[in-house]
Enzyme design. Structure first.
Site, PDB file in Angstrom:
ATOM      1  N   ASP A 443       0.825  -1.211   0.000  1.00 16.78           N
ATOM      2  CA  ASP A 443       0.000   0.000   0.000  1.00 16.78           C
ATOM      3  C   ASP A 443       0.859   1.261   0.000  1.00 16.78           C
ATOM      4  O   ASP A 443       2.075   1.211   0.241  1.00 16.78           O
ATOM      5  CB  ASP A 443      -0.901  -0.037   1.254  1.00 16.78           C
ATOM      6  CG  ASP A 443      -2.262   0.568   1.013  1.00 16.78           C
ATOM      7  OD1 ASP A 443      -2.369   1.460   0.155  1.00 16.78           O
ATOM      8  OD2 ASP A 443      -3.215   0.154   1.696  1.00 16.78           O
ATOM      9  N   ASP A 507     -10.846   1.942  -3.121  1.00 16.09           N
ATOM     10  CA  ASP A 507     -11.356   1.630  -1.790  1.00 16.09           C
ATOM     11  C   ASP A 507     -12.879   1.612  -1.780  1.00 16.09           C
ATOM     12  O   ASP A 507     -13.484   1.324  -0.755  1.00 16.09           O
ATOM     13  CB  ASP A 507     -10.857   2.673  -0.777  1.00 16.09           C
ATOM     14  CG  ASP A 507      -9.470   2.324  -0.247  1.00 16.09           C
ATOM     15  OD1 ASP A 507      -9.012   1.194  -0.492  1.00 16.09           O
ATOM     16  OD2 ASP A 507      -8.851   3.179   0.412  1.00 16.09           O
TER      17      ASP A 507
HETATM   18  C1  GLA Z   1      -5.744   1.756   2.187  1.00 15.12           C
HETATM   19  C2  GLA Z   1      -6.172   0.628   1.303  1.00 15.12           C
HETATM   20  C3  GLA Z   1      -7.232  -0.195   1.998  1.00 15.12           C
HETATM   21  C4  GLA Z   1      -6.675  -0.718   3.294  1.00 15.12           C
HETATM   22  C5  GLA Z   1      -6.179   0.435   4.150  1.00 15.12           C
HETATM   23  C6  GLA Z   1      -5.473  -0.063   5.379  1.00 15.12           C
HETATM   24  O1  GLA Z   1      -6.744   2.684   2.345  1.00 15.12           O
HETATM   25  O2  GLA Z   1      -6.627   1.104   0.084  1.00 15.12           O
HETATM   26  O3  GLA Z   1      -7.669  -1.246   1.185  1.00 15.12           O
HETATM   27  O4  GLA Z   1      -5.628  -1.623   3.029  1.00 15.12           O
HETATM   28  O5  GLA Z   1      -5.286   1.263   3.437  1.00 15.12           O
HETATM   29  O6  GLA Z   1      -5.050   0.971   6.166  1.00 15.12           O
END
Ligand code: GLA
Length: 704
Positions: A443, A507
């Protein structure tokens, strides 16, 4: 000096004609046509009107002001104010049927330019330049761009915009005078400015029109532009935005641009996408990987967030396996001090308070259930609230003396700091060596502000070192699969995909929102690299609710997963997940190897997406009702891409629970199997069913 010659690079259906002399110019990039090259050249050379420079001025592959090109130059730089207007003369050409490498030089300015340009059998072209300083003093490079010409009949663009939870939105604009420019200064590929665009003839569509699609494979700051020159010629340019002083070449040092990819099709956007998809499968994705079936995921994030209890997580895993999940991924929240998003980043050690018996029992449990195990990391980031920051406050990618704003309470680690880089590699390597980890979600949750290394601008170098870190991890752990995520779809591009296996597209798991996000992404990426998960019925990012049918069918057309807590879900929902997981398993070979078609609808309130197998023997077609139907009847479903003469059995394999209750009756072909030829399906079609907004119906065609 090289004698004038016309080089003919041929793909499958596309051709590049490149005029070579003292400089190189693409005279034609489009449909491949055989014939006499000398006559081609005569047909393509331009007249010279009065009132301008007295000779024809070429749009070279790196336009130069000193040659009389008044457009955005390919190179801007200087040596203490001198050597700022280079004009390159070709010294050497190396060419084969599909590629050319051109070495040019400006002796006076002390610069050498190498241009690589090629085409392949998927009709994707790629180009990049390398600039070398051959003289003594430092050469400062301010700009260094890739330039490709477009024909004068291009007068419309499709460009991208977006934001967090709303990635890959597209818009149209005309291109008659002036031009278009997009700048990304966010330090990562970004949600806002996906580095791609499509140029085409008026009203180019999904099935028709001439289109030239471009993708700039770079995960950092960039500028894209398409200009109409005053004489009507058009060109596209893509470059890294270098921050002041970022590129200073000592004698003998070089800089290479990222690759700019392009694809021409006279079959509209679908033709272009199919070429890009084939190219991604054959040449971008890590080798040997493209054809493997993609396991169904369960990712814990929206199920439990930071609330980790190994016993509970093992229950989640058990229930996931019962639903048919094949890979179980523990998301954020497993490492020291990570109880919320305010602290912990950088401390890549297991939180022993949460996992007193270690991670092994969980991994073993997941493996014993027949699933692969995955783990989340955000390597490039650091919270001030962490042991790492307290020990190494100087590891921030920042300029001393300034306070930069945080993003999600975090900062970025300076990858040029060797100790920091080594630390990150060691921590990743530790977990990957210690546990049976098949997959990591990598990420990157904030944008980069004021990227400084020892005071100097370091945005581009940071991106290169991120690639290097990925490469090192993969070299040591070659079987590892990696997802590129950046707060959803903030780091999605071809250069990352050379080192990773899939993307977290957004997300936003809301099925309605996903319909447009996934559509936008589909122009450049095949479905199997797009992570698409069924979320809980109450969507966490839009607070909307959707039926399990609509969620399941929307997630079906990507690399499917589930993003929720199965322990908390009721029986009915779980049966739904199971059903769509099973459906995905049944059809994933078709979905992940076939040709994607975005099918135009008579009613804009609908969206139709299809995948047709390579041999045209099978197809899946999804009709999604996005909004209230515009008319009482929604016209016809016409399906292109089938074999005209073949007969297909057409059946409905999934529909909304209330399908028959919302009308007097639905089209008969949706209730009883029909047999129709490919040409019928394409030219005449089938009546559209009536659907409630935010619902969908899945159709299968099988060649008889
Ligand atoms: C980001 C990712 C999510 C999740 C969060 C965890 O927002 O896109 O899918 O993994 O971080 O903190």
């Amino acid at each position: 000096m090289v004698d004038n010659t016309l080089i003919n690079l041929i793909g499958h259906q596309t051709q590049l004609l490149v005029e070579m002399g003292s400089f190189a110019e693409i005279l034609h990039w489009g449909q491949a046509i055989e014939g006499d090259l000398a006559s081609f050249r005569q047909a393509l050379h331009r007249p010279v009107p009065y009132g301008r420079l007295d000779t024809d001025i070429a749009m070279t592959l790196s336009p130069e002001l000193g040659r009389g090109v008044f457009s955005s130059p390919g190179i801007e730089g200087h040596r203490n104010g001198l050597d700022w207007s280079p004009v390159f003369i070709i010294k050497e050409i190396n060419t084969d049927k599909q590629a050319v490498k051109i070495t040019s030089e400006d002796k006076q300015a002390g610069l050498q330019l190498i241009t690589e340009l090629s085409i392949n059998n998927n009709d994707v072209i790629q180009t990049r330049h390398t600039l070398t300083n051959t003289k003594q003093d430092v050469y400062h490079v301010n700009r260094f761009a890739n330039t490709l010409p477009l024909p004068a009949r291009v007068n419309e663009l499709m460009t991208y915009y977006g934001r967090w939870v709303n990635e890959f939105q597209t818009q149209r604009q005309s291109l008659i005078q002036g031009g278009y420019q997009q700048e990304n200064r966010r330090g990562r590929t970004s949600h806002e400015h996906f580095p791609a665009l499509v140029a085409g003839t008026a009203h180019f569509g999904e099935l028709d029109g001439d289109v030239w699609g471009f993708h700039f494979a770079w995960s950092g700051n960039h500028r894209l532009r398409v200009d109409v020159k005053a004489d009507g010629r058009r060109f596209m340019q893509a470059e890294v935005i270098y921050l002041p002083g970022e590129v200073m070449l000592s004698q003998g040092e070089s800089i290479t641009t990222p690759w700019l990819y392009g694809s021409y099709s006279n079959q509209g956007l679908n033709g272009m996408s199919q070429q890009f998809h084939a190219y991604v499968r054959n040449s971008i994705l890590p080798s040997g990987f493209a054809k493997q079936p993609r396991p169904i995921h369960l990712n814990t994030w929206e199920g439990i967030y930071f609330d980790h209890d190994p016993k509970y997580i093992m229950d989640m895993a058990t229930q996931s396996a019962e639903m048919g999940v094949e890979r179980f991924i523990i998301d954020d929240g497993w490492f020291t001090g990570r109880n919320n998003d305010k602290g912990g980043l950088g401390d890549w050690f297991l939180d022993e308070k949460k996992y007193p018996d270690g991670l092994k029992p969980v991994v073993d449990h997941v493996n014993a259930l027949g699933m692969e195990f995955g783990l989340w990391f955000e390597p490039e980031m650091i919270n001030k609230q962490s042991h790492l920051y307290r020990q190494h406050p100087d590891w921030l990618l920042a300029i001393e003396g300034y306070e930069q704003p945080t993003g999600r309470n975090q900062y970025v680690i300076d990858l040029q700091n060797k100790d920091a880089f080594t630390y990150l590699f060691e921590r990743l390597d530790y977990f990957l060596s210690q546990y049976n980890i098949a997959y990591i979600k990598w990420d990157m949750n904030r944008e980069i502000v004021q990227p400084g290394h020892s005071g100097y601008a370091a945005a581009a170098k940071q991106v290169e070192l991120y690639y290097q870190l990925l490469d090192m991890v993969r070299e040591k752990h070659p079987k590892l699969e990696i997802e590129s995520c950046a707060a959803g779809g903030g780091r999605i591009d071809f250069e990352v995909l050379k080192r990773t296996h899939r993307f977290w597209a957004s997300d936003n798991n809301d099925a309605l929102a996903r319909q447009s996000i996934q559509r936008g992404m589909s122009y450049f990426f095949p479905p199997e690299v797009m992570g698409s998960h069924i979320g809980a019925s109450y969507c966490h990012s839009t607070r909307r609710r959707h039926s399990v049918e609509f969620r399941g069918l929307t997630a079906l057309f990507g690399h499917m997963g589930v993003e929720l807590d199965p322990v908390k879900e009721n029986k009915e929902e779980k049966q739904g997940f199971e059903r769509y997981i099973q459906l995905h398993k049944t059809y994933r070979t078709l979905l992940h190897n076939g040709h994607t078609w975005r099918i135009p609808c008579d009613d804009k309130a609908q969206q139709v997406h299809a995948v047709i197998s390579d041999d045209q023997s099978e197809a899946l077609v999804l009709i999604s009702q996005l909004a209230m139907p515009t008319y009482a009847l929604s016209g016809m479903l016409r399906i292109p891409g089938l074999n005209d003469l073949a007969l297909y059995r057409i059946s409905v394999i999934d529909k909304p629970g209330n399908y028959n209750d919302i009308v007097n009756y639905q089209p008969p072909w949706t209730l009883h199997e029909s047999q129709l030829s490919g040409v019928w399906c394409r030219e005449i079609g089938l009546t559209m069913p009536i659907l409630d907004p935010e619902s969908a119906i899945l159709i299968r065609l099988q060649r008889i």
